[in-house]
Design a protein around this motif. Structure first.
Motif, PDB file in Angstrom:
ATOM      1  N   ASN A 108       6.411  82.183 -35.824  1.00  0.00           N
ATOM      2  CA  ASN A 108       6.327  81.428 -37.082  1.00  0.00           C
ATOM      3  C   ASN A 108       7.068  82.097 -38.231  1.00  0.00           C
ATOM      4  N   TYR A 109       8.062  82.906 -37.925  1.00  0.00           N
ATOM      5  CA  TYR A 109       8.752  83.689 -38.946  1.00  0.00           C
ATOM      6  C   TYR A 109       9.483  82.834 -39.978  1.00  0.00           C
ATOM      7  N   ALA A 110       9.758  81.569 -39.673  1.00  0.00           N
ATOM      8  CA  ALA A 110      10.421  80.677 -40.640  1.00  0.00           C
ATOM      9  C   ALA A 110       9.570  79.445 -40.926  1.00  0.00           C
ATOM     10  N   ASN A 111       8.295  79.490 -40.553  1.00  0.00           N
ATOM     11  CA  ASN A 111       7.389  78.371 -40.781  1.00  0.00           C
ATOM     12  C   ASN A 111       6.858  78.445 -42.207  1.00  0.00           C
ATOM     13  N   HIS A 112       7.242  77.511 -43.039  1.00  0.00           N
ATOM     14  CA  HIS A 112       6.917  77.578 -44.460  1.00  0.00           C
ATOM     15  C   HIS A 112       5.447  77.276 -44.746  1.00  0.00           C
ATOM     16  N   LYS A 113       4.681  76.931 -43.733  1.00  0.00           N
ATOM     17  CA  LYS A 113       3.246  76.764 -43.921  1.00  0.00           C
ATOM     18  C   LYS A 113       2.526  78.110 -43.917  1.00  0.00           C
ATOM     19  N   GLU A 114       3.214  79.158 -43.477  1.00  0.00           N
ATOM     20  CA  GLU A 114       2.645  80.499 -43.506  1.00  0.00           C
ATOM     21  C   GLU A 114       2.847  81.083 -44.914  1.00  0.00           C
ATOM     22  N   PRO A 115       1.775  81.505 -45.588  1.00  0.00           N
ATOM     23  CA  PRO A 115       1.927  82.040 -46.955  1.00  0.00           C
ATOM     24  C   PRO A 115       2.877  83.226 -47.066  1.00  0.00           C
ATOM     25  N   TYR A 116       2.986  84.040 -46.002  1.00  0.00           N
ATOM     26  CA  TYR A 116       3.911  85.175 -46.054  1.00  0.00           C
ATOM     27  C   TYR A 116       5.372  84.739 -45.973  1.00  0.00           C
ATOM     28  N   VAL A 117       5.615  83.551 -45.469  1.00  0.00           N
ATOM     29  CA  VAL A 117       6.996  83.029 -45.361  1.00  0.00           C
ATOM     30  C   VAL A 117       7.333  82.390 -46.708  1.00  0.00           C
TER      31      VAL A 117
END
Length: 528
Positions: A396-405
């Motif tokens: 999920n390194y480019a998944n914009h639903k992840e707050p860290y991304v």
């Protein structure tokens, strides 16, 4: 060698290395990575780093990037390797706190840092935060050593750590101030609850010459780096100017304000959702908006050992060793300070939570009389962190639903870059391709295309559009297509989630080898 392999240091560091180095270039270059890479390109061009106080970052990290790219070339591995090394040094340096805490305490702390989703994720980013964390740890290790033992190695460590902080990021002032205030708070609290053992102010074993060497070394490093290796002394005044610019950014938030995490706002939303409350937010809830729980939200989402570390600080109100108390007070002070500053970007989290890993390790160590509870609790927390790390960093390194991304380049950017880079790799003459990039925000493209000599960046379309490739926002695509006079391939892509879709036009004459079975979508009508 056998003794090393049997030690927890070897296995924890091995795990940290794997998580930070595996598939290091899998993630597209981030916006800030492109900016940092561009600064290094200017160093190569100018022969020195020209410090800009409005950049809000010191010069040291750019020199490290310069060395890395000179040794390894212009690629993502070279761009990210200094951050990886700084992150690994941070994990290793956690073991150095064995001078002040038990072996198990620092081992648990190092393991939590090794698998932390935040430390792994931002340790694989070419940004300043990992170097800031390592410098902070070095300073705190040195400061504790000066207080407790007074040996010369701690003076050296504190000096190098302070130099690293000053040369890395203006936020060093927050950490240094919080540590001094934590020392005062500890002395005050010990009047009500004694430390066991108390903080011992040791007799200093270093000489006047050692102190002079440390001060002169610190000043030399500051002047050398901030003056562009003694080539631009006129930029030294920027050291002071930077704090005025930084204060304006911190107070104004610069687009990175997180009002949705203000406590009053959250309670109002909860009341609307579950109590059928539809009125305006009461005045007393506005008072609670001073409390921003953004950092606690990130910890609750990703950093469970840090949450336990925060809870452990409550235990430190009662008699406990002065050293862990000092670390706990400092950690809570830094979180409070960063919570009050409107400017919030998620990568700052790694500057906040490393001391909580020590309080986490301490509380686990204190549970040693409960042999069943200790391994079960530790296993759940560490395995959860490891699972989050693997999921975030390799899937999920480019998944914009992840707050860290955050402000992350989308995978679709390769629709633009892959044909261009492949064409140049097949024939070096193609590094002279002409390009016109008509985007409001275009990083990391200037670094990605840094080896190309004929690419221009524009805020609005120029009169003549005749480049080998043209990039524009989708809303302006029709305007561009009307100006094209040759056949072009047309492709849509997403550069970042906060931007609208973009369109790239590849000149058919040049890019036909990249699209062998396709016909150009844009074929201008023949004008008489």
């Amino acid at each position: 060698m056998k003794k090393l392999i049997r030690s927890e240091v070897f296995w924890i560091m091995a795990l940290a290395v794997i998580l930070r180095l595996a598939f290091l270039d899998i993630k597209p270059p981030h916006f800030d990575e492109g900016v940092n890479g561009w600064f290094v390109d200017q160093m190569v061009k100018n022969g020195y780093f020209q410090y800009d106080p409005t950049n809000y970052h010191g010069p040291l990290y750019f020199y490290l990037l310069f060395i890395s790219q000179e040794l390894l070339g212009r690629n993502l591995w070279a761009l990210r390797l200094p951050a990886v090394i700084a992150s690994l040094l941070s994990v290793f340096w956690m073991f150095r706190f064995r001078d002040f805490f038990s072996r198990k305490t620092v081992a648990w702390a190092a393991l939590a840092m090794a698998v932390s989703p935040g430390y792994v994720f931002y340790g694989r980013y070419s940004i300043h935060e990992s170097l800031l964390v390592f410098s902070t740890m070095l300073l705190m290790w040195g400061a504790l050593g000066i207080l407790m033992e007074g040996r010369r190695k701690y003076l050296l460590g504190a000096t190098i750590g302070l130099a690293g902080l000053i040369l890395t990021k203006e936020t060093w002032a927050i950490h240094a101030t919080c540590f001094v205030m934590a020392l005062g708070c500890l002395q005050l609290w010990q009047r009500f609850s004694h430390s066991t053992p108390p903080l011992a102010f040791a007799r200093q074993q270093w000489t006047y010459r050692d102190k002079l060497f440390a001060v002169l070394g610190l000043l030399f490093a500051i002047v050398f780096f901030y003056s562009g290796n003694f080539l631009r002394f006129d930029t030294l005044g920027g050291i002071v100017e930077a704090y005025f610019a930084w204060f304006r950014t911190g107070a104004g938030a610069g687009g990175h304000i997180k009002t949705e995490y203000q406590l009053g706002t959250l309670l109002h939303k909860w009341a609307q959702a579950y109590l059928s409350f539809s009125g305006a937010k009461p005045g007393w809830l506005h008072v609670l908006d001073w409390i921003n729980v953004y950092w606690l939200y990130l910890m609750g989402r990703y950093e469970w050992p840090a949450i336990i570390g925060i809870a452990a600080c409550i235990r430190l109100l009662w008699p406990a060793p002065a050293t862990i108390r000092l670390i706990g007070i400092y950690a809570c002070g830094v979180v409070a300070a960063y919570s009050l500053i409107p400017y919030k970007t998620p990568w700052c989290i790694i500057s906040l939570i490393w001391p909580f890993y020590l309080t986490f390790g301490y509380i686990l160590e204190s549970l040693k009389k409960r042999p069943l509870l200790l391994p079960a609790t530790a296993a759940i927390l560490i395995i959860a962190s490891l699972a989050w790390s693997i999921r975030l960093n390799f899937f999920n390194y480019a998944n914009h639903k992840e707050p860290y991304v955050y402000v992350q380049t989308d995978k679709e950017y390769s629709i633009l870059t892959k044909p261009i880079l492949h064409l140049a790799a097949s024939n070096p003459e193609n590094y002279y391709l002409t390009g016109q990039i008509l985007l409001e925000s275009y990083y990391p493209l200037p670094w990605v295309f840094g080896d190309f000599t004929n690419i221009g960046y524009y805020k609005k379309p120029p009169e003549q559009l005749d480049a080998d490739f043209i990039v524009v926002e989708s809303s302006k695509a029709k305007e561009v297509e009307h100006k094209l006079s040759q056949p072009y391939y047309r492709r849509e892509f997403q550069l970042r989630d906060a931007q609208e879709k973009s369109v790239v036009y590849f000149r058919a004459e040049k890019f036909a080898p990249e699209f062998p079975y396709l016909k150009p979508e844009i074929i201008p009508s023949i004008k008489p």
